[in-house]
Design an enzyme around this catalytic site. Structure first.
Site: not given
Length: 776
Positions: A7, A104, A464
């Site tokens: 890719e 992928d 986060y």
């Protein structure tokens, strides 16, 4: 010769090196690799993401249009580099006996590989390499055991691109034509989430404007130090209210006939999820949801991010971090350094700073922000910030065959034993350098073991607050360590007692498998490094975290009934009898009104008032309540809801009034009305769900993609036919121009225009037709 198509160039290099001693070559200035594998000549080349894009066959500005084709992506601005990659694959494929696709293993990856196979190599069939990591073992296994291409994934990928093109281009052109019909120009846009959001905001606005107030009356008795109202509260009949008023208006005293006292307990507020943090920060500091999210990001993320092209190891293959879905599963290492699956959430921010580029002896590279922790071995396993790494440092990786361990050592060293028996290796750093970077960076919040694999290197995950959870971690040692970081701070007196008594925190109903609730994790070493706004949000989070461990608040409520000339009036008050968690989380205010009354007591009446009032319309949403409403309707995600509201404000569809309420503008209202009448699907929240279900069914081969595309075309044709028939009317709604007739010269619509000397009637075909007429 076997041609393997990866890719991206860096993956092609890794595949080639895994298969043998690769020789790097170039064609059309594009790198590729030659390698001999068990007597077979293999060429490994690559795409650079999507090599092809959708374009209109015969470009025009008319609609509806469905005649499209796949064309080389280099026709798009800024993608000229794609041209040579296409040329390279075309040339190399001429000599290939077999072609292996090694992109992928997902919808987009399968589509990239298929398009390279079909359009560059001129073939429909190829073998498929499927691997879950870029380790030598996995790559060899995938090469030796190829599978067939998944045409369900290909069809789903093509269908998604085509349907999005159909809707995006045709609806945009329809809107532009409607505006152009009145010789005007406006850039208008709407999204699949923004549409439904704007719709329910506009519906609330409509309710407010159409609301007709209803009068009612209240009887108020002003006694010494308190106010009481008639027990009936609202009188809808004015005559009845006046009759009772006449009965009591001259009274001098009343008698307390009943006093009730009760004590209520208020549990501590549950730990913050993102939505609650955004609402509280708005309520107490008037920070917008987006601003709160940005401040929280600066507090919690603090630089732990990776370059957008970093490859992340997933259960079903490898993908660039910038291409990951917002949430899903990632492979990480457990305590025994064995690969295991865990949930993740994707984070993104924009930086302009120096990043650290780490290069290993085998050529592996990782680009990260300075603070990002990397797993190394320094007599024991440690996570070390990238800026503190040294050349020849021993990095824990999945991509090196030599564990470089001594049997004698690992038998007496637990960490070496874990490395030896785990799925990892030790590789050494060849070079560390700083690079200037400006753009987006990404990171993951990973559940369970808080690490993941980036370019084959083990890194610590970011922390986060994009979370739906209202539950703190259950690990007491983790909580205790956090509380100990608050020593020498204003919070220590609370943290110390929590530690001594091993208090358990309260938790809410919401859970998030990927992340706990937002909570304090450390005390800032230098508070001067934080802005005033960051300090406010930090204090809010710290106090909310600590209050979850604290005692309940106890409040006494007093209700009294007072007889005035045989009419009952009621008064109420409350006071805090045990401060509990409110001593820590002091932001909410409690009214303190102690009614010191006894049954049988006479109280002086100072005056009686009959007050006329009116019912009020429903309240507009605020920057706080809109987030809660989006959560309730399941529109957007916790990470995108603030951005959705911000976009609607920037587009001028809604505005924030001085009191913080969200008001739909005339433009926003006209957009909703147009879509309601002519394209209701755009403001219907079911549209996205229906589309995703059908694409998933294509992928599972339960439905033919041509049927989905034909249905989308049919749906759009019906909608756009109505648009075309009503272009002038739609344009009038979108431009707020009043159509008053037809031009006697050219037949175009006449509208009311605003000029230098005021309003006048003008032709919409201006400047070709300059017919005008005075409004008088």
């Amino acid at each position: 010769m076997i041609l393997i198509i990866a890719e991206k160039p860096s993956v092609a290099k890794k595949i080639a090196n895994a298969l043998g001693k690769a020789k790097k070559k170039k064609i059309y200035d594009v790198p590729y690799y030659e390698v001999d594998y068990n007597g077979k000549k293999i060429v490994v080349a690559s795409a650079v993401g999507h090599l092809f894009t959708l374009v209109e066959k015969n470009k025009s500005f008319s609609y509806p249009t469905f005649e499209i084709k796949w064309a080389p992506a280099y026709i798009e601005k800024g993608k000229s580099y794609v041209k040579n990659y296409i040329r390279a694959l075309k040339e190399l494929s001429k000599y290939a006996d077999e072609i292996y696709i090694a992109t992928d293993y997902d919808i987009e990856g399968e589509l990239i590989g298929y398009h390279a196979l079909k359009f560059c190599c001129g073939r429909d069939k190829g073998k498929r390499m499927k691997f879950s990591s870029l380790t030598k073992r996995e790559i060899i296994k995938a090469f030796e055991n190829p599978i067939s291409m998944d045409y369900g994934l290909v069809d789903a990928g093509e269908s998604r691109h085509i349907v999005d093109w159909y809707f995006g281009i045709n609806l945009s052109r329809a809107l532009m034509h409607a505006v152009k019909a009145l010789n005007d120009w406006k850039i208008l846009s709407i999204g699949r989430v923004q549409g439904p959001t704007l719709y329910f905001l506009a519906e609330r606005e409509k309710e407010i404007k159409e609301f007709k107030p209803k009068p009612y009356w209240i009887l108020e008795a002003y006694l010494k130090n308190l106010k009481a109202i008639h027990e009936k509260e609202k009188f809808w009949d004015e005559e009845e209210a006046k009759k009772i008023y006449e009965k009591v208006k001259d009274a001098k005293y009343g008698e307390v006939v009943k006093v009730e006292r009760r004590v209520s307990k208020i549990k501590p507020p549950v730990p913050f999820d993102l939505g609650t943090l955004q609402r509280e920060a708005y309520n107490y500091f008037k920070f917008s949801p987006k601003k709160t999210q940005e401040i929280a990001q600066s507090l919690y993320e603090k630089g732990l991010c990776l370059h957008p092209d970093t490859l992340i190891l997933l259960p079903d293959g490898v993908k660039k971090i910038k291409e990951l879905k917002e949430e899903g599963e990632v492979l990480c290492l457990n305590h025994n350094l064995k690969l295991t699956k865990s949930r993740y959430k994707l984070l993104k921010r924009t930086v302009r700073e120096k990043l650290i580029k780490i290069t290993l002896n085998d050529g592996t590279e990782l680009i990260t922000t300075r603070e990002h922790p990397i797993l190394v071995y320094r007599d024991k396993l440690l996570f070390v910030p990238s800026e503190r790494l040294k050349e020849k440092e021993q990095i824990i990786t999945l991509g090196h065959q030599n564990k470089e361990l001594s049997l004698d050592n690992y038998l007496i060293n637990e960490d070496l034993k874990r490395i030896s028996e785990g799925d990892v290796y030790i590789s050494k750093i060849k070079k560390i350098e700083e690079i200037e970077y400006e753009g987006e960076v990404y990171d993951l919040v990973v559940d369970k073991f808080h690490n993941f694999i980036a370019n084959g290197i083990v890194v610590h995950n970011c922390s986060y607050p994009r979370t739906s959870s209202q539950k703190l971690p259950k690990d007491w040692s983790y909580l205790e360590n956090i509380l100990k970081t608050l020593k020498n701070s204003e919070y220590w007196k609370f943290a110390e007692r929590i530690i001594e008594e091993k208090r358990k925190p309260i938790e809410g109903k919401k859970d998030d498998p990927a992340h706990p609730a937002i909570h304090v994790v450390d005390y800032p070493k230098n508070k001067e490094e934080l802005s005033k706004e960051e300090l406010k949000v930090y204090d809010l989070i710290a106090r909310r975290t600590l209050s979850a461990f604290w005692d309940e608040v106890e409040r006494e409520h007093i209700n009294a009934k007072i007889s005035i000339n045989d009419e009952l009036f009621k008064a109420s008050g409350s006071k805090t009898v045990k401060e509990g968690w409110h001593v820590i989380y002091h932001f909410p205010t409690f009214e303190e009104l102690n009614l010191n009354l006894k049954e049988g007591e006479k109280v002086k009446v100072e005056k009686i008032k009959l007050v006329k009032k009116e019912t009020k319309p429903p309240k507009r949403y605020t920057l706080s309540s809109i987030i809660k409403e989006l959560e309730k309707r399941n529109l957007g995600t916790k990470a995108t809801r603030a951005e959705i509201v911000d976009k609607l404000i920037k587009r001028g569809y809604i505005k924030v009034s001085k009191n913080g309420s969200l008001e739909v503008t005339d433009l926003g209202a006209s957009i909703v009305e147009v879509f309601k009448r002519f394209c209701p699907e755009i403001v219907d929240e079911k549209l996205t769900r229906e589309l995703e279900d059908k694409l998933e069914n294509i992928q599972m081969k339960k439905i033919n993609k041509d049927l989905v595309l034909e249905e989308a075309k049919k749906r759009l044709i019906e909608v756009l036919k109505k648009f075309k028939e009503k272009e002038v009317e739609i344009g009038k709604n979108l431009t707020n121009k009043e159509v008053v007739g037809t031009c006697p010269r050219c037949g175009s619509p006449l509208v009311v225009k605003e000029g230098k000397y005021g309003k006048f009637i003008g032709c919409t075909n201006f400047p070709k037709c300059k017919f005008t007429k005075s409004l008088e």
